[in-house]
Scaffold this motif. Structure first.
Motif, PDB file in Angstrom:
ATOM      1  N   ALA A 165      -7.138   3.611  13.697  1.00  0.00           N
ATOM      2  CA  ALA A 165      -6.456   3.680  12.411  1.00  0.00           C
ATOM      3  C   ALA A 165      -7.398   3.209  11.310  1.00  0.00           C
ATOM      4  O   ALA A 165      -8.234   2.323  11.522  1.00  0.00           O
ATOM      5  CB  ALA A 165      -5.211   2.806  12.433  1.00  0.00           C
ATOM      6  N   VAL A 166      -7.273   3.811  10.131  1.00  0.00           N
ATOM      7  CA  VAL A 166      -8.039   3.394   8.955  1.00  0.00           C
ATOM      8  C   VAL A 166      -7.058   3.024   7.854  1.00  0.00           C
ATOM      9  O   VAL A 166      -6.205   3.827   7.468  1.00  0.00           O
ATOM     10  CB  VAL A 166      -8.981   4.518   8.470  1.00  0.00           C
ATOM     11  N   VAL A 167      -7.172   1.774   7.382  1.00  0.00           N
ATOM     12  CA  VAL A 167      -6.292   1.279   6.322  1.00  0.00           C
ATOM     13  C   VAL A 167      -7.130   0.485   5.315  1.00  0.00           C
ATOM     14  O   VAL A 167      -8.281   0.143   5.579  1.00  0.00           O
ATOM     15  CB  VAL A 167      -5.176   0.372   6.884  1.00  0.00           C
ATOM     16  N   ARG A 168      -6.548   0.169   4.180  1.00  0.00           N
ATOM     17  CA  ARG A 168      -7.219  -0.696   3.217  1.00  0.00           C
ATOM     18  C   ARG A 168      -7.331  -2.112   3.777  1.00  0.00           C
ATOM     19  O   ARG A 168      -6.480  -2.566   4.541  1.00  0.00           O
ATOM     20  CB  ARG A 168      -6.442  -0.718   1.898  1.00  0.00           C
ATOM     21  N   ARG A 169      -8.390  -2.813   3.353  1.00  0.00           N
ATOM     22  CA  ARG A 169      -8.616  -4.164   3.842  1.00  0.00           C
ATOM     23  C   ARG A 169      -7.461  -5.103   3.460  1.00  0.00           C
ATOM     24  O   ARG A 169      -7.200  -6.088   4.167  1.00  0.00           O
ATOM     25  CB  ARG A 169      -9.952  -4.691   3.306  1.00  0.00           C
ATOM     26  N   ASP A 170      -6.764  -4.802   2.364  1.00  0.00           N
ATOM     27  CA  ASP A 170      -5.654  -5.653   1.936  1.00  0.00           C
ATOM     28  C   ASP A 170      -4.297  -5.151   2.444  1.00  0.00           C
ATOM     29  O   ASP A 170      -3.250  -5.604   1.977  1.00  0.00           O
ATOM     30  CB  ASP A 170      -5.627  -5.762   0.408  1.00  0.00           C
ATOM     31  N   HIS A 171      -4.305  -4.237   3.414  1.00  0.00           N
ATOM     32  CA  HIS A 171      -3.058  -3.730   3.990  1.00  0.00           C
ATOM     33  C   HIS A 171      -2.338  -4.864   4.721  1.00  0.00           C
ATOM     34  O   HIS A 171      -2.982  -5.696   5.383  1.00  0.00           O
ATOM     35  CB  HIS A 171      -3.366  -2.583   4.962  1.00  0.00           C
ATOM     36  N   PRO A 172      -1.002  -4.937   4.648  1.00  0.00           N
ATOM     37  CA  PRO A 172      -0.265  -6.026   5.312  1.00  0.00           C
ATOM     38  C   PRO A 172      -0.521  -6.124   6.811  1.00  0.00           C
ATOM     39  O   PRO A 172      -0.390  -7.216   7.389  1.00  0.00           O
ATOM     40  CB  PRO A 172       1.207  -5.680   5.029  1.00  0.00           C
ATOM     41  N   LEU A 173      -0.884  -5.018   7.466  1.00  0.00           N
ATOM     42  CA  LEU A 173      -1.109  -5.021   8.914  1.00  0.00           C
ATOM     43  C   LEU A 173      -2.600  -5.006   9.277  1.00  0.00           C
ATOM     44  O   LEU A 173      -2.942  -4.776  10.427  1.00  0.00           O
ATOM     45  CB  LEU A 173      -0.412  -3.815   9.553  1.00  0.00           C
ATOM     46  N   PRO A 245     -16.098   3.062   3.914  1.00  0.00           N
ATOM     47  CA  PRO A 245     -16.344   2.220   2.736  1.00  0.00           C
ATOM     48  C   PRO A 245     -15.999   0.757   3.042  1.00  0.00           C
ATOM     49  O   PRO A 245     -15.185   0.460   3.924  1.00  0.00           O
ATOM     50  CB  PRO A 245     -15.397   2.801   1.680  1.00  0.00           C
ATOM     51  N   GLU A 246     -16.575  -0.169   2.283  1.00  0.00           N
ATOM     52  CA  GLU A 246     -16.426  -1.594   2.561  1.00  0.00           C
ATOM     53  C   GLU A 246     -15.000  -2.089   2.406  1.00  0.00           C
ATOM     54  O   GLU A 246     -14.607  -3.084   3.039  1.00  0.00           O
ATOM     55  CB  GLU A 246     -17.349  -2.408   1.656  1.00  0.00           C
ATOM     56  N   ASP A 247     -14.198  -1.419   1.577  1.00  0.00           N
ATOM     57  CA  ASP A 247     -12.834  -1.896   1.351  1.00  0.00           C
ATOM     58  C   ASP A 247     -11.818  -1.296   2.318  1.00  0.00           C
ATOM     59  O   ASP A 247     -10.614  -1.483   2.153  1.00  0.00           O
ATOM     60  CB  ASP A 247     -12.397  -1.634  -0.096  1.00  0.00           C
ATOM     61  N   LEU A 248     -12.309  -0.572   3.342  1.00  0.00           N
ATOM     62  CA  LEU A 248     -11.439  -0.043   4.384  1.00  0.00           C
ATOM     63  C   LEU A 248     -11.817  -0.657   5.732  1.00  0.00           C
ATOM     64  O   LEU A 248     -12.964  -1.044   5.950  1.00  0.00           O
ATOM     65  CB  LEU A 248     -11.549   1.483   4.469  1.00  0.00           C
ATOM     66  N   VAL A 249     -10.832  -0.743   6.625  1.00  0.00           N
ATOM     67  CA  VAL A 249     -11.083  -1.290   7.961  1.00  0.00           C
ATOM     68  C   VAL A 249     -10.514  -0.356   9.018  1.00  0.00           C
ATOM     69  O   VAL A 249      -9.603   0.436   8.745  1.00  0.00           O
ATOM     70  CB  VAL A 249     -10.459  -2.696   8.118  1.00  0.00           C
ATOM     71  N   MET A 250     -11.052  -0.472  10.229  1.00  0.00           N
ATOM     72  CA  MET A 250     -10.554   0.269  11.382  1.00  0.00           C
ATOM     73  C   MET A 250      -9.799  -0.672  12.304  1.00  0.00           C
ATOM     74  O   MET A 250     -10.222  -1.806  12.531  1.00  0.00           O
ATOM     75  CB  MET A 250     -11.706   0.912  12.160  1.00  0.00           C
ATOM     76  N   LEU A 251      -8.691  -0.185  12.856  1.00  0.00           N
ATOM     77  CA  LEU A 251      -7.887  -0.943  13.805  1.00  0.00           C
ATOM     78  C   LEU A 251      -7.564  -0.055  15.001  1.00  0.00           C
ATOM     79  O   LEU A 251      -7.429   1.162  14.862  1.00  0.00           O
ATOM     80  CB  LEU A 251      -6.572  -1.396  13.160  1.00  0.00           C
ATOM     81  N   PRO A 252      -7.423  -0.649  16.194  1.00  0.00           N
ATOM     82  CA  PRO A 252      -6.979   0.138  17.343  1.00  0.00           C
ATOM     83  C   PRO A 252      -5.595   0.737  17.104  1.00  0.00           C
ATOM     84  O   PRO A 252      -4.807   0.209  16.312  1.00  0.00           O
ATOM     85  CB  PRO A 252      -6.936  -0.890  18.480  1.00  0.00           C
ATOM     86  N   VAL A 253      -5.336   1.848  17.765  1.00  0.00           N
ATOM     87  CA  VAL A 253      -4.024   2.491  17.711  1.00  0.00           C
ATOM     88  C   VAL A 253      -3.370   2.368  19.077  1.00  0.00           C
ATOM     89  O   VAL A 253      -4.020   2.583  20.107  1.00  0.00           O
ATOM     90  CB  VAL A 253      -4.145   3.976  17.316  1.00  0.00           C
ATOM     91  N   ALA A 254      -2.105   2.015  19.096  1.00  0.00           N
ATOM     92  CA  ALA A 254      -1.351   1.933  20.350  1.00  0.00           C
ATOM     93  C   ALA A 254      -0.303   3.051  20.380  1.00  0.00           C
ATOM     94  O   ALA A 254       0.453   3.196  19.413  1.00  0.00           O
ATOM     95  CB  ALA A 254      -0.687   0.567  20.471  1.00  0.00           C
TER      96      ALA A 254
END
Length: 282
Positions: A165-173, A245-254
């Protein structure tokens, strides 16, 4: 019909380069030689194959001949490579999707630069759907295929790449261990960036959910821009981390989902020897 190989090569080079001048540079000959070769080709096939007066794009006749011309050149190049000395030397054309071009090919090219120092690997970037078409049509000699079924004979798995998953770094999750498809749909899924829509659709299928999206785009840069502006979130292969980009992050997907990347030559014609050399080196 006395069409010559140099005529066919000049035609394809002109279309690929977009001009007679650039084609001449690519072929290492003078512009007049390319112009004469294309003109001779047009006389033999009975009509113009390239439009003049701007970008050298193929005419309707040229479009019908282009795929055949590419197959001819792929076969000729393969024949020439067979009869050359045993040392691997020359140019081989390799296709891959954007995330592979960015995240995997640099490492493979480092390996090939050591093991095959006299081989020039030309990279063609495209979408998943274009890989097999380019490979079988002769546009390229080898490709990194995504989740091919079955794995082509002679192909080799070069990576298994987890979807993330790709979300903003300030995303609640953004600090959670993993995001679910339901989490992603709450923000609106931006689908299609980087040519990985098939994998996202398969993830929904395995989860028993309908594949739905809020936005559907083609380029990863467009997708990242929309996420940065808070217009949605997305799922991309983890190899795309180098493009993030630096203001986005990657997270595992379940639940987890991996795609398989296979380096291979074509299935419907003989392999170019240098394509085989790339596979053997890996």
């Amino acid at each position: 019909m006395p069409v010559s190989i140099p005529q066919v090569r000049a035609f394809v080079a002109t279309v690929d380069a977009g001009s007679f001048t650039s084609a001449a540079t690519a072929l290492g000959v003078g512009q007049s030689a390319v112009s004469h070769a294309v003109a001779g080709f047009e006389r033999e096939v009975g009509g113009p194959v390239v439009r003049r007066g701007g970008a050298a794009v193929p005419t309707a006749l040229g479009e019908r001949l282009l795929a055949h011309a590419r197959q001819v050149l792929a076969s000729v190049d393969g024949l020439e490579a067979v009869v050359r000395p045993a040392t691997a030397r020359g140019t081989v054309r390799l296709a891959a999707v954007p995330t592979v071009c960015q995240g995997l090919l640099p490492r493979l090219r480092e390996l090939w630069s050591v093991t095959l120092p006299d081989v020039d690997v030309q990279v063609y970037e495209g979408d998943d759907d274009e890989m097999a078409e380019w490979l079988e049509g002769g546009t390229v000699d080898a490709a990194v295929l995504v989740d091919p079924t079955p794995v082509p004979e002679g192909g080799v798995v070069v990576a298994r790449d987890e979807m993330a998953a790709v979300v903003r770094r300030d995303h609640p999750l953004a600090d959670t261990a993993a995001m679910t498809l339901d989490d992603l749909h709450e923000d609106g899924l931006v689908a299609g960036g980087g040519g990985c829509e098939h994998q996202i659709e398969r993830m929904h299928e395995l989860a028993g959910q309908p594949f739905r999206w809020a936005h559907r785009v083609r380029e990863m840069s467009t997708m990242f821009g929309m996420i940065q502006r808070g217009e949605g979130v997305s799922i991309v292969p983890s190899l795309g981390r180098v493009m993030l980009p630096e203001d986005l992050v990657m997270l595992p997907v379940a639940p987890r989902y991996e795609r398989t990347l296979v380096l291979s030559g074509p299935s419907t014609r003989a392999w170019h020897p240098l394509a085989q050399a790339l596979v053997d080196a890996v």
